[in-house]
Design an enzyme around this catalytic site. Structure first.
Site, PDB file in Angstrom:
ATOM      1  N   ARG A 132       0.835  -1.209   0.000  1.00 55.91           N
ATOM      2  CA  ARG A 132       0.000   0.000   0.000  1.00 55.91           C
ATOM      3  C   ARG A 132       0.866   1.255   0.000  1.00 55.91           C
ATOM      4  O   ARG A 132       0.632   2.175  -0.770  1.00 55.91           O
ATOM      5  CB  ARG A 132      -0.906  -0.060   1.228  1.00 55.91           C
ATOM      6  CG  ARG A 132      -1.972   0.978   1.323  1.00 55.91           C
ATOM      7  CD  ARG A 132      -2.966   0.660   2.416  1.00 55.91           C
ATOM      8  NE  ARG A 132      -2.405   0.713   3.759  1.00 55.91           N
ATOM      9  CZ  ARG A 132      -3.127   0.584   4.883  1.00 55.91           C
ATOM     10  NH1 ARG A 132      -4.433   0.405   4.804  1.00 55.91           N
ATOM     11  NH2 ARG A 132      -2.557   0.642   6.062  1.00 55.91           N
ATOM     12  N   HIS A 161       3.328  -2.658   7.926  1.00 51.76           N
ATOM     13  CA  HIS A 161       1.926  -2.994   8.237  1.00 51.76           C
ATOM     14  C   HIS A 161       1.606  -4.364   7.648  1.00 51.76           C
ATOM     15  O   HIS A 161       2.006  -4.664   6.526  1.00 51.76           O
ATOM     16  CB  HIS A 161       1.013  -1.914   7.639  1.00 51.76           C
ATOM     17  CG  HIS A 161      -0.391  -1.972   8.134  1.00 51.76           C
ATOM     18  ND1 HIS A 161      -0.722  -1.956   9.473  1.00 51.76           N
ATOM     19  CD2 HIS A 161      -1.571  -2.035   7.467  1.00 51.76           C
ATOM     20  CE1 HIS A 161      -2.049  -2.003   9.610  1.00 51.76           C
ATOM     21  NE2 HIS A 161      -2.580  -2.062   8.409  1.00 51.76           N
ATOM     22  N   ARG A 217       0.468  -1.183  17.532  1.00 52.70           N
ATOM     23  CA  ARG A 217      -0.535  -0.220  17.060  1.00 52.70           C
ATOM     24  C   ARG A 217      -1.926  -0.852  16.982  1.00 52.70           C
ATOM     25  O   ARG A 217      -2.542  -0.867  15.922  1.00 52.70           O
ATOM     26  CB  ARG A 217      -0.150   0.299  15.665  1.00 52.70           C
ATOM     27  CG  ARG A 217       1.261   0.822  15.494  1.00 52.70           C
ATOM     28  CD  ARG A 217       1.423   1.493  14.121  1.00 52.70           C
ATOM     29  NE  ARG A 217       1.043   0.625  13.018  1.00 52.70           N
ATOM     30  CZ  ARG A 217       1.886  -0.159  12.340  1.00 52.70           C
ATOM     31  NH1 ARG A 217       3.169  -0.175  12.634  1.00 52.70           N
ATOM     32  NH2 ARG A 217       1.442  -0.917  11.350  1.00 52.70           N
ATOM     33  N   TYR A 262     -40.544   1.809   1.602  1.00 51.48           N
ATOM     34  CA  TYR A 262     -40.267   1.893   0.158  1.00 51.48           C
ATOM     35  C   TYR A 262     -40.291   0.517  -0.499  1.00 51.48           C
ATOM     36  O   TYR A 262     -39.730  -0.439   0.033  1.00 51.48           O
ATOM     37  CB  TYR A 262     -38.891   2.508  -0.081  1.00 51.48           C
ATOM     38  CG  TYR A 262     -38.797   3.975   0.256  1.00 51.48           C
ATOM     39  CD1 TYR A 262     -39.554   4.919  -0.437  1.00 51.48           C
ATOM     40  CD2 TYR A 262     -37.934   4.418   1.248  1.00 51.48           C
ATOM     41  CE1 TYR A 262     -39.463   6.268  -0.132  1.00 51.48           C
ATOM     42  CE2 TYR A 262     -37.822   5.763   1.555  1.00 51.48           C
ATOM     43  CZ  TYR A 262     -38.601   6.685   0.861  1.00 51.48           C
ATOM     44  OH  TYR A 262     -38.496   8.014   1.168  1.00 51.48           O
ATOM     45  N   ASP A 313     -33.577   8.228   7.100  1.00 46.94           N
ATOM     46  CA  ASP A 313     -33.596   8.753   8.476  1.00 46.94           C
ATOM     47  C   ASP A 313     -34.337   7.859   9.458  1.00 46.94           C
ATOM     48  O   ASP A 313     -34.359   8.143  10.649  1.00 46.94           O
ATOM     49  CB  ASP A 313     -34.302  10.115   8.499  1.00 46.94           C
ATOM     50  CG  ASP A 313     -33.917  10.964   7.316  1.00 46.94           C
ATOM     51  OD1 ASP A 313     -32.714  11.260   7.197  1.00 46.94           O
ATOM     52  OD2 ASP A 313     -34.796  11.283   6.493  1.00 46.94           O
TER      53      ASP A 313
HETATM   54  C1  LIG Z   1      -0.853   1.822   9.819  1.00 47.83           C
HETATM   55  C2  LIG Z   1      -1.887   1.214  10.692  1.00 47.83           C
HETATM   56  N1  LIG Z   1      -1.534   0.686  11.869  1.00 47.83           N
HETATM   57  C3  LIG Z   1      -2.437   0.134  12.692  1.00 47.83           C
HETATM   58  C4  LIG Z   1      -3.763   0.062  12.351  1.00 47.83           C
HETATM   59  C5  LIG Z   1      -4.736  -0.580  13.298  1.00 47.83           C
HETATM   60  O1  LIG Z   1      -5.339  -1.713  12.727  1.00 47.83           O
HETATM   61  P1  LIG Z   1      -6.394  -2.533  13.592  1.00 47.83           P
HETATM   62  O2  LIG Z   1      -7.530  -1.589  13.819  1.00 47.83           O
HETATM   63  O3  LIG Z   1      -6.777  -3.681  12.718  1.00 47.83           O
HETATM   64  O4  LIG Z   1      -5.713  -2.902  14.838  1.00 47.83           O
HETATM   65  C6  LIG Z   1      -4.179   0.591  11.128  1.00 47.83           C
HETATM   66  C7  LIG Z   1      -5.586   0.515  10.755  1.00 47.83           C
HETATM   67  O5  LIG Z   1      -5.972   0.253   9.685  1.00 47.83           O
HETATM   68  C8  LIG Z   1      -3.211   1.184  10.272  1.00 47.83           C
HETATM   69  O6  LIG Z   1      -3.559   1.705   9.107  1.00 47.83           O
END
Ligand SMILES: Cc1ncc(COP(=O)(O)O)c(C=O)c1O
Length: 367
Positions: A132, A161, A217, A262, A313
């Protein structure tokens, strides 16, 4: 007075619980970076980040310059990393001490040009298989060397990532990890020691302790969800922090044979009671779930089906024999169910998309 509005109620204690559950899996030297991009996965970025900062979170991750600057403007002083390269307005971000992602020489040059007074903090993204952003080891090494000889740049982070860390088959992630180690070694051979290495999203935080390095992360896990059933099985203690509710605005008796909404897609199979609810696809309920068996709400503790087409809505609920009044609240998703994961799966998507698509008309409330 009847004043009900759609509401996403976020349990702060649950965020703390999830954070603790994740921290308990880390070595003491590994810190946690919480992604709060996309309005903290729909949970409301300012309140969420301020709360987490108070809970000792020292790192936040965002996707855009605007998200980083909003946090700073709101007084968030923890470290902030932007996960995507930024080419404009870099001076402001550097002045606000926001760490920037560099993905190639072009993005490196943009940062080097902008960095003058204050040092620019850079996290170099290496592509190990996600495909990416970023480049492979050789090109990343060239970028790292360029950054290292720039006067006002600090190469603070090296990261990647994962594409498949939530799947049972470990081979792709192991290859990515191997590629990351190659990149680290290549930089070290050139005397480039990067203090913070980070790779793990939620799924990798749970399934790959060897991917933890200096920072993890986890996003979705902090909010109490999982990216796959495989990942969910590894941490059943995580609990969704959000309960989404909306008020009943109208109740009526409907006779057998009467059609609703609808397209007149739904016809009452017998006499029943229908509650109209102030929540529609503009608020984030997937219209594709119209007539789907998973399209249910909880009302007075009972699951009731959403019937007919979901409107912009409003939506309609067959409440049967339940005694329902205007302003009673229906639960659209909650930890006890229906869950955002159930609805996401039925809608052909993931909980993330349901969370981040909650509309501007949904009030956030923190308890
Ligand atoms: C660069 C990066 N790190 C961490 C994450 C966290 O991923 P997740 O929510 O699957 O833990 C994301 C989310 O897409 C991300 O883009």
């Amino acid at each position: 007075m009847l004043s009900g509005v759609p509401r996403a109620t976020v349990s702060l204690q649950t965020l703390t619980h999830n954070l603790g559950a994740l921290r308990s899996r880390l070595r003491p030297e590994t810190d946690i970076l919480v992604p709060v991009k996309a309005d903290a996965y729909g949970h409301g970025v300012v309140a969420t980040a301020k709360y987490l900062e108070n809970e000792g979170v020292l790192w936040f991750g965002v996707a855009t310059a605007g998200e980083a600057l909003e946090l700073r403007a709101e007084g968030v002083s923890s470290n902030i990393v932007i996960f995507t390269p930024v080419y404009n307005g870099l001076e402001d971000l550097i002045a606000q001490d926001v760490a920037l992602s560099v993905v190639d020489l072009q993005s490196a040059e943009a940062v080097i040009r902008a960095a003058s007074g204050q040092k620019a903090r850079v996290h170099l993204k290496v592509d190990t298989g996600m495909g990416r952003l970023g480049e492979g080891t050789e090109a990343s090494l060239a970028t790292a060397k360029r950054l290292a000889c720039a006067r006002n740049v600090e190469l603070e982070g090296l990261w990647t990532h994962f594409a498949c860390s939530d799947e049972p088959d470990r081979s792709y992630t192991e290859t990515q990890l191997g590629n990351f180690h190659d990149a680290v070694s290549a930089l070290e051979r050139e005397g480039l020691e990067v203090p913070l290495k980070h790779t793990a999203n939620s799924a990798a935080t749970l399934a790959y302790p060897e991917s933890h390095f200096d920072l993890v992360r986890p996003g979705i896990a902090v909010y109490g969800y999982h990216s796959s059933p495989h990942s969910a099985a590894l941490a059943p203690e995580l609990t969704p922090a959000m309960t989404l509710t909306a008020p009943v605005t109208f109740v009526k008796k409907v006779e057998k044979g009467q059609s609703l909404s609808y397209g007149a897609l739904w016809t009452a199979p017998e006499d029943t009671t229908i509650a109209t609810v102030r929540f529609g696809y503009a608020d984030g309920y997937p219209r594709v779930l119209s007539t789907h068996p998973a399209a249910q709400v909880r009302l007075h503790g009972r699951r009731c089906p959403i019937v007919g087409r979901v409107c912009m809505d409003q939506l309609l609920v067959d409440v049967g024999e339940l005694d329902v009044q205007v302003d009673d609240r229906v639960v659209l998703f909650a930890p006890e169910g229906p869950t955002a994961e159930e609805l996401g799966e039925a809608a052909g998507t993931i909980s993330y998309e349901l969370l981040v698509r909650l509309g501007a008309r949904v009030t956030r409330e923190y308890v």
